[in-house]
Design a protein around this motif. Sequence first.
Motif, PDB file in Angstrom:
ATOM      1  N   ASP A 109       0.667  -1.261   0.138  1.00 24.33           N
ATOM      2  CA  ASP A 109      -0.053   0.148   0.029  1.00 24.33           C
ATOM      3  C   ASP A 109       0.832   1.292  -0.009  1.00 24.33           C
ATOM      4  OD1 ASP A 109      -2.195  -1.459   0.140  1.00 24.33           O
ATOM      5  OD2 ASP A 109      -2.399  -1.604   2.158  1.00 24.33           O
ATOM      6  N   ASP A 110       0.189   2.347  -0.334  1.00 25.50           N
ATOM      7  CA  ASP A 110       0.941   3.745  -0.347  1.00 25.50           C
ATOM      8  C   ASP A 110       0.777   4.251   1.087  1.00 25.50           C
ATOM      9  OD1 ASP A 110       1.932   6.190  -0.725  1.00 25.50           O
ATOM     10  OD2 ASP A 110       0.649   6.847  -2.369  1.00 25.50           O
ATOM     11  N   ARG A 111       1.831   4.184   2.020  1.00 26.58           N
ATOM     12  CA  ARG A 111       1.848   4.590   3.353  1.00 26.58           C
ATOM     13  C   ARG A 111       2.269   6.075   3.558  1.00 26.58           C
ATOM     14  NH1 ARG A 111       2.281  -0.004   6.813  1.00 26.58           N
ATOM     15  NH2 ARG A 111       3.268   1.708   8.160  1.00 26.58           N
ATOM     16  N   VAL A 112       2.350   6.627   2.598  1.00 25.59           N
ATOM     17  CA  VAL A 112       2.901   7.975   2.381  1.00 25.59           C
ATOM     18  C   VAL A 112       1.800   9.153   2.016  1.00 25.59           C
ATOM     19  CG1 VAL A 112       4.661   9.488   1.526  1.00 25.59           C
ATOM     20  CG2 VAL A 112       5.308   7.274   1.917  1.00 25.59           C
ATOM     21  N   ASN A 113       1.134   8.798   1.109  1.00 24.54           N
ATOM     22  CA  ASN A 113       0.059   9.515   0.456  1.00 24.54           C
ATOM     23  C   ASN A 113       0.552  11.172   0.280  1.00 24.54           C
ATOM     24  OD1 ASN A 113      -1.901   7.686   0.674  1.00 24.54           O
ATOM     25  ND2 ASN A 113      -2.327   7.774   2.943  1.00 24.54           N
ATOM     26  N   ARG A 114       1.515  11.280  -0.353  1.00 22.32           N
ATOM     27  CA  ARG A 114       2.077  12.384  -0.888  1.00 22.32           C
ATOM     28  C   ARG A 114       2.676  13.384   0.312  1.00 22.32           C
ATOM     29  NH1 ARG A 114      -1.454  14.131  -5.963  1.00 22.32           N
ATOM     30  NH2 ARG A 114      -1.394  12.199  -7.174  1.00 22.32           N
TER      31      ARG A 114
ATOM     32  N   ALA B  23       7.575  -1.418   3.453  1.00 19.50           N
ATOM     33  CA  ALA B  23       7.473  -0.869   2.052  1.00 19.50           C
ATOM     34  C   ALA B  23       6.186  -0.215   1.785  1.00 19.50           C
ATOM     35  CB  ALA B  23       7.629  -2.141   1.050  1.00 19.50           C
ATOM     36  N   SER B  24       6.196   0.991   0.757  1.00 16.75           N
ATOM     37  CA  SER B  24       5.300   1.760   0.581  1.00 16.75           C
ATOM     38  C   SER B  24       5.584   1.907  -1.073  1.00 16.75           C
ATOM     39  CB  SER B  24       5.547   2.960   1.361  1.00 16.75           C
ATOM     40  OG  SER B  24       4.420   3.997   0.803  1.00 16.75           O
ATOM     41  N   VAL B  25       4.561   2.089  -1.726  1.00 18.86           N
ATOM     42  CA  VAL B  25       4.657   1.917  -3.136  1.00 18.86           C
ATOM     43  C   VAL B  25       3.601   3.002  -3.588  1.00 18.86           C
ATOM     44  CG1 VAL B  25       4.290   0.787  -5.391  1.00 18.86           C
ATOM     45  CG2 VAL B  25       5.869  -0.113  -3.452  1.00 18.86           C
ATOM     46  N   GLY B  26       3.692   3.811  -4.548  1.00 18.91           N
ATOM     47  CA  GLY B  26       2.765   4.768  -5.134  1.00 18.91           C
ATOM     48  C   GLY B  26       1.830   4.175  -6.365  1.00 18.91           C
ATOM     49  N   THR B  27       1.043   4.985  -6.694  1.00 23.88           N
ATOM     50  CA  THR B  27       0.428   4.309  -7.998  1.00 23.88           C
ATOM     51  C   THR B  27       0.939   4.645  -9.242  1.00 23.88           C
ATOM     52  OG1 THR B  27      -0.625   6.897  -8.208  1.00 23.88           O
ATOM     53  CG2 THR B  27      -1.675   5.094  -7.011  1.00 23.88           C
ATOM     54  N   VAL B  28       0.428   4.107 -10.398  1.00 22.76           N
ATOM     55  CA  VAL B  28       0.889   3.981 -11.589  1.00 22.76           C
ATOM     56  C   VAL B  28       0.794   5.376 -12.388  1.00 22.76           C
ATOM     57  CG1 VAL B  28       1.017   2.841 -13.858  1.00 22.76           C
ATOM     58  CG2 VAL B  28       0.531   1.644 -11.943  1.00 22.76           C
ATOM     59  N   ASP B  29       2.006   5.644 -12.949  1.00 20.16           N
ATOM     60  CA  ASP B  29       1.883   6.924 -14.073  1.00 20.16           C
ATOM     61  C   ASP B  29       1.638   8.105 -13.269  1.00 20.16           C
ATOM     62  OD1 ASP B  29       2.538   5.424 -16.097  1.00 20.16           O
ATOM     63  OD2 ASP B  29       0.372   4.917 -16.706  1.00 20.16           O
TER      64      ASP B  29
END
Length: 260
Positions: A100-105, A202-208
Amino acid sequence: MPEMFTDYENRPLNRSLELSKASWGSEDSVCAALQKSRPNGHSSLSHTTAKEWHGFTQHKPGQPRCYQPQNAQPDRLLKGVTRGRKVITTRPDTARPCPDDRVNRQFQAEAPNQLRVSDFTYVQTRNGMVYVAFVIDVFARRIVGWKVSTSMTTQFVFDALEQAIWQRKPSGNKALIHHSDRGSQYLSIRYTERLALADIDASVGTVDDSYDNALAETINGLYKAEVIHHLGPWKSMAQVEWETLKWVDWYNNRRLLASI
């Protein structure tokens, strides 16, 4: 006002384009005129879109700008050339499970070793393409890991991660988040297992969506502006690696401490 809205709703769509097509004849004649506008009648890409249009009007005066050459026949791939060549560095692996994206920008941290971001960019040399990976501590704005390679393999980004772990990973710290994009290198089994072994989430953002990894993209932009575009052209990977080493040393130890 209601009458004006009704007139707007009932307006003909693409009126100028329709008038243009009606006055210009068939699309075959448009494509033939476009071929004449290219150097020596060559059919390959040769001009930007704007130049294609100006060259086109020399053979067919009065063409509206809305009727661009690339709209004539899409199946013929008639379009203007663009400057530069886009190098795709993020190749998402949709079949692999993704954290999941654990940072959210929210690229903020209250202390070192709480949040890190990672990404890599490319450099064109006379011997071929070279790739440079960075791992950045968000609180200190410090590059804690980096690597230069001639290929976009998992080992390439793994080496940058390994350097970051050994350089700044206090024992017992289980609150560290490592954020990246959805590149297949960062989602590989070897990479994610190394993060788990070091008790790093681990944290991963969205595509594009570059905004989901904006801080790492900013570091890439600074690096390209201050090193790559400023000191190029580049001959080899060794030259890029040496100048990257000097820039990382300056960035970590002597740069002015301010927001980037």
